[in-house]
Motif scaffolding. Structure first.
Motif, PDB file in Angstrom:
ATOM      1  N   THR A  23       0.810  -1.313  -0.024  1.00 16.04           N
ATOM      2  CA  THR A  23       0.049  -0.047  -0.097  1.00 16.04           C
ATOM      3  C   THR A  23       0.747   1.153   0.004  1.00 16.04           C
ATOM      4  OG1 THR A  23      -1.769  -1.433   1.146  1.00 16.04           O
ATOM      5  CG2 THR A  23      -1.774   1.269   1.150  1.00 16.04           C
ATOM      6  N   VAL A  24       0.497   2.320  -0.611  1.00 20.28           N
ATOM      7  CA  VAL A  24       1.102   3.609  -0.553  1.00 20.28           C
ATOM      8  C   VAL A  24      -0.056   4.738  -0.257  1.00 20.28           C
ATOM      9  CG1 VAL A  24       0.732   3.720  -3.013  1.00 20.28           C
ATOM     10  CG2 VAL A  24       2.686   5.219  -1.972  1.00 20.28           C
ATOM     11  N   PHE A  25       0.396   5.666   0.271  1.00 13.21           N
ATOM     12  CA  PHE A  25      -0.661   6.912   0.387  1.00 13.21           C
ATOM     13  C   PHE A  25      -0.047   8.337   0.239  1.00 13.21           C
ATOM     14  CE2 PHE A  25       1.321   5.989   4.760  1.00 13.21           C
ATOM     15  CZ  PHE A  25       1.550   7.258   5.304  1.00 13.21           C
ATOM     16  N   LEU A  26      -0.782   9.123  -0.009  1.00 11.67           N
ATOM     17  CA  LEU A  26      -0.316  10.437  -0.409  1.00 11.67           C
ATOM     18  C   LEU A  26      -0.435  11.382   0.544  1.00 11.67           C
ATOM     19  CD1 LEU A  26      -1.771  10.483  -4.211  1.00 11.67           C
ATOM     20  CD2 LEU A  26       0.570   9.855  -3.181  1.00 11.67           C
ATOM     21  N   GLY A  86       0.224  15.837   1.637  1.00 12.12           N
ATOM     22  CA  GLY A  86       0.819  16.986   1.219  1.00 12.12           C
ATOM     23  C   GLY A  86       1.865  17.609   2.320  1.00 12.12           C
ATOM     24  N   TYR A  87       3.021  18.200   2.172  1.00 14.59           N
ATOM     25  CA  TYR A  87       3.875  18.472   3.330  1.00 14.59           C
ATOM     26  C   TYR A  87       4.567  19.794   2.491  1.00 14.59           C
ATOM     27  CZ  TYR A  87       7.688  18.784   6.619  1.00 14.59           C
ATOM     28  OH  TYR A  87       8.492  19.468   7.463  1.00 14.59           O
ATOM     29  N   GLU A  88       4.489  20.972   3.117  1.00 14.63           N
ATOM     30  CA  GLU A  88       5.205  22.377   2.850  1.00 14.63           C
ATOM     31  C   GLU A  88       5.101  22.562   1.229  1.00 14.63           C
ATOM     32  OE1 GLU A  88       9.032  22.246   4.741  1.00 14.63           O
ATOM     33  OE2 GLU A  88       8.232  22.567   6.733  1.00 14.63           O
ATOM     34  N   GLY A  89       3.778  22.494   0.853  1.00 12.53           N
ATOM     35  CA  GLY A  89       3.496  22.760  -0.843  1.00 12.53           C
ATOM     36  C   GLY A  89       4.018  21.766  -1.617  1.00 12.53           C
ATOM     37  N   LYS A  90       4.327  20.452  -1.340  1.00 14.75           N
ATOM     38  CA  LYS A  90       4.769  19.365  -2.249  1.00 14.75           C
ATOM     39  C   LYS A  90       3.958  18.227  -1.967  1.00 14.75           C
ATOM     40  CE  LYS A  90       9.372  20.956  -3.525  1.00 14.75           C
ATOM     41  NZ  LYS A  90      10.567  20.657  -3.796  1.00 14.75           N
ATOM     42  N   ILE A  91       3.830  17.319  -2.952  1.00 13.08           N
ATOM     43  CA  ILE A  91       3.072  15.972  -2.629  1.00 13.08           C
ATOM     44  C   ILE A  91       3.914  14.986  -2.734  1.00 13.08           C
ATOM     45  CG2 ILE A  91       1.238  14.720  -3.443  1.00 13.08           C
ATOM     46  CD1 ILE A  91      -0.056  16.952  -5.091  1.00 13.08           C
ATOM     47  N   TYR A  92       3.745  13.763  -1.697  1.00 17.99           N
ATOM     48  CA  TYR A  92       4.686  12.803  -1.522  1.00 17.99           C
ATOM     49  C   TYR A  92       4.013  11.565  -1.458  1.00 17.99           C
ATOM     50  CZ  TYR A  92       8.155  16.420  -0.318  1.00 17.99           C
ATOM     51  OH  TYR A  92       9.026  17.435  -0.360  1.00 17.99           O
ATOM     52  N   GLN A 103      -6.115  16.708  -9.506  1.00 20.34           N
ATOM     53  CA  GLN A 103      -7.154  16.588  -8.409  1.00 20.34           C
ATOM     54  C   GLN A 103      -6.978  15.258  -7.662  1.00 20.34           C
ATOM     55  OE1 GLN A 103     -10.076  18.563  -8.759  1.00 20.34           O
ATOM     56  NE2 GLN A 103      -8.752  19.593 -10.244  1.00 20.34           N
ATOM     57  N   THR A 104      -5.834  14.931  -7.380  1.00 21.80           N
ATOM     58  CA  THR A 104      -5.426  13.850  -6.514  1.00 21.80           C
ATOM     59  C   THR A 104      -5.761  14.265  -5.095  1.00 21.80           C
ATOM     60  OG1 THR A 104      -3.942  13.122  -7.970  1.00 21.80           O
ATOM     61  CG2 THR A 104      -3.497  12.729  -5.901  1.00 21.80           C
ATOM     62  N   THR A 105      -6.395  13.153  -4.429  1.00 22.37           N
ATOM     63  CA  THR A 105      -6.621  13.567  -2.856  1.00 22.37           C
ATOM     64  C   THR A 105      -5.410  13.184  -2.076  1.00 22.37           C
ATOM     65  OG1 THR A 105      -9.044  12.845  -3.385  1.00 22.37           O
ATOM     66  CG2 THR A 105      -8.066  12.966  -1.185  1.00 22.37           C
ATOM     67  N   ILE A 106      -5.214  14.245  -1.320  1.00 22.11           N
ATOM     68  CA  ILE A 106      -3.838  13.999  -0.354  1.00 22.11           C
ATOM     69  C   ILE A 106      -4.305  14.089   1.201  1.00 22.11           C
ATOM     70  CG2 ILE A 106      -2.440  14.748  -2.448  1.00 22.11           C
ATOM     71  CD1 ILE A 106      -2.139  17.151  -0.678  1.00 22.11           C
ATOM     72  N   ILE A 107      -3.547  13.401   1.982  1.00 25.60           N
ATOM     73  CA  ILE A 107      -3.692  14.087   3.499  1.00 25.60           C
ATOM     74  C   ILE A 107      -2.629  15.082   3.649  1.00 25.60           C
ATOM     75  CG2 ILE A 107      -3.346  13.094   5.750  1.00 25.60           C
ATOM     76  CD1 ILE A 107      -3.478   9.990   4.458  1.00 25.60           C
ATOM     77  N   ASN A 108      -3.134  16.098   4.094  1.00 26.39           N
ATOM     78  CA  ASN A 108      -2.572  17.446   4.584  1.00 26.39           C
ATOM     79  C   ASN A 108      -1.950  17.173   5.810  1.00 26.39           C
ATOM     80  OD1 ASN A 108      -1.733  19.986   5.413  1.00 26.39           O
ATOM     81  ND2 ASN A 108      -2.846  20.945   3.944  1.00 26.39           N
ATOM     82  N   ILE A 109      -0.518  16.954   5.934  1.00 26.14           N
ATOM     83  CA  ILE A 109       0.141  16.528   7.059  1.00 26.14           C
ATOM     84  C   ILE A 109      -0.240  17.658   8.171  1.00 26.14           C
ATOM     85  CG2 ILE A 109       2.455  16.286   8.168  1.00 26.14           C
ATOM     86  CD1 ILE A 109       3.069  14.227   6.218  1.00 26.14           C
ATOM     87  N   GLU A 110      -0.139  18.913   7.582  1.00 28.08           N
ATOM     88  CA  GLU A 110      -0.175  19.981   8.701  1.00 28.08           C
ATOM     89  C   GLU A 110      -1.554  19.950   9.505  1.00 28.08           C
ATOM     90  OE1 GLU A 110       1.223  20.462   5.863  1.00 28.08           O
ATOM     91  OE2 GLU A 110       3.099  21.565   5.822  1.00 28.08           O
ATOM     92  N   ARG A 111      -2.451  19.523   8.917  1.00 26.01           N
ATOM     93  CA  ARG A 111      -3.813  19.513   9.390  1.00 26.01           C
ATOM     94  C   ARG A 111      -4.119  18.081  10.012  1.00 26.01           C
ATOM     95  NH1 ARG A 111      -7.482  22.474   4.602  1.00 26.01           N
ATOM     96  NH2 ARG A 111      -6.488  24.274   4.661  1.00 26.01           N
ATOM     97  N   ALA A 112      -3.532  16.936   9.522  1.00 26.21           N
ATOM     98  CA  ALA A 112      -3.886  15.614  10.022  1.00 26.21           C
ATOM     99  C   ALA A 112      -2.922  15.082  11.098  1.00 26.21           C
ATOM    100  CB  ALA A 112      -3.651  14.684   8.940  1.00 26.21           C
ATOM    101  N   VAL A 113      -2.023  16.003  11.845  1.00 27.51           N
ATOM    102  CA  VAL A 113      -1.176  15.501  12.820  1.00 27.51           C
ATOM    103  C   VAL A 113      -1.600  16.522  13.997  1.00 27.51           C
ATOM    104  CG1 VAL A 113       1.159  15.117  13.438  1.00 27.51           C
ATOM    105  CG2 VAL A 113       0.483  14.329  11.251  1.00 27.51           C
TER     106      VAL A 113
END
Length: 245
Positions: free
Chosen positions: A36-39, A41-47, A112-122
């Motif tokens: 499994t892999v998850f996407l 968002g961190y400081e303006g980039k997607i990983y 339109q890729t859905t990401i988890i925004n780390i700044e909001r999710a942690v």
């Protein structure tokens, strides 16, 4: 289903989680899938975040990450960050981070890729809030994944593990979850690389999902999943940014 975790939350978060698909280079069976892999968002980039052992970056096969279950386009991938197995055998560095190339933002479908925004999710010190909280893991178990080579279709099914916090792992720097629905699976193969969430409830507020880490390994017999805490993932993201800026 654990009734305290809403189906809407699971459906929304599942959009950021994908099966790990590989190109094999063989004409008869061009693809394989495991993990499994998850996407994020961190400081303006997607990983893309997954395990090192699943990606096998020391001897890598090309990987395919689709932005959604209906997309025929692949996300363009950039450099990968990981600690080589030659440098460390420790479980807490079983982590690979792949940058999504900036060109994805120029494509309407890929943007339109859905990401988890780390700044909001942690939240800081989440481990001190685990008492009576529910946890869940979103991933793609191998037993529910199949590739039809005749029709050239990759058939995968997302699944949820529900659990409770079970304290420190016997592996350094890792934590454990006690899984409540382990009997629904033959094994936990494929859940490596899955995001681990806590359903965070506070008095007077709506509950929210908190990203706590990434699943590394576990067994159905023990009903335990060992996971890497989010702090190590964030530290690795910071190192990666420093190396490639």
């Amino acid at each position: 289903m654990n009734q305290t975790v809403t189906p809407d939350a699971l459906a929304r978060l599942s959009l950021s989680v994908h099966p790990l698909v590989f190109e094999t280079g063989h004409a008869d069976y061009p693809y394989s899938t495991l993990g499994t892999v998850f996407l994020v968002g961190y400081e303006g980039k997607i990983y893309a975040i997954t395990t090192r052992h699943g990606l096998n970056p020391d001897n890598p096969s090309p990987i395919c990450i689709y932005p959604s279950n209906t997309s025929l386009k692949l996300l363009p991938l950039d450099n990968v960050f990981y600690v080589s197995t030659a440098d460390s055998q420790e479980h807490f560095v079983d982590l690979a981070i792949i940058e999504i190339a900036a060109s994805a933002a120029q494509d309407i479908d890929l943007s339109q890729t859905t990401i988890i925004n780390i700044e909001r999710a942690v939240i800081p010190d989440w481990e001190f809030e685990v008492s009576d909280m529910d946890f869940f893991v979103i991933g793609y178990p191998s037993e529910r994944s199949d590739i039809d080579y005749e029709s050239e279709e990759i058939n995968t099914e997302v699944a949820i593990l529900f659990g409770t916090y079970a304290g420190d792992s016997d592996h350094a720097h890792l934590y454990r979850l006690q899984i409540k629905n382990a009997e629904d699976f033959k094994d936990f193969n494929g859940f490596s690389g899955s995001p681990v969430f806590m359903w965070y409830r506070t008095e007077g507020n709506l509950p929210i999902p908190i990203l706590c880490g990434m699943a590394l390994q576990g067994t159905v017999n023990s009903k335990l999943i060992h996971f890497l805490p989010i702090e190590i993932i964030i530290h690795a993201l910071k190192i990666k940014r420093q190396k490639h800026e």
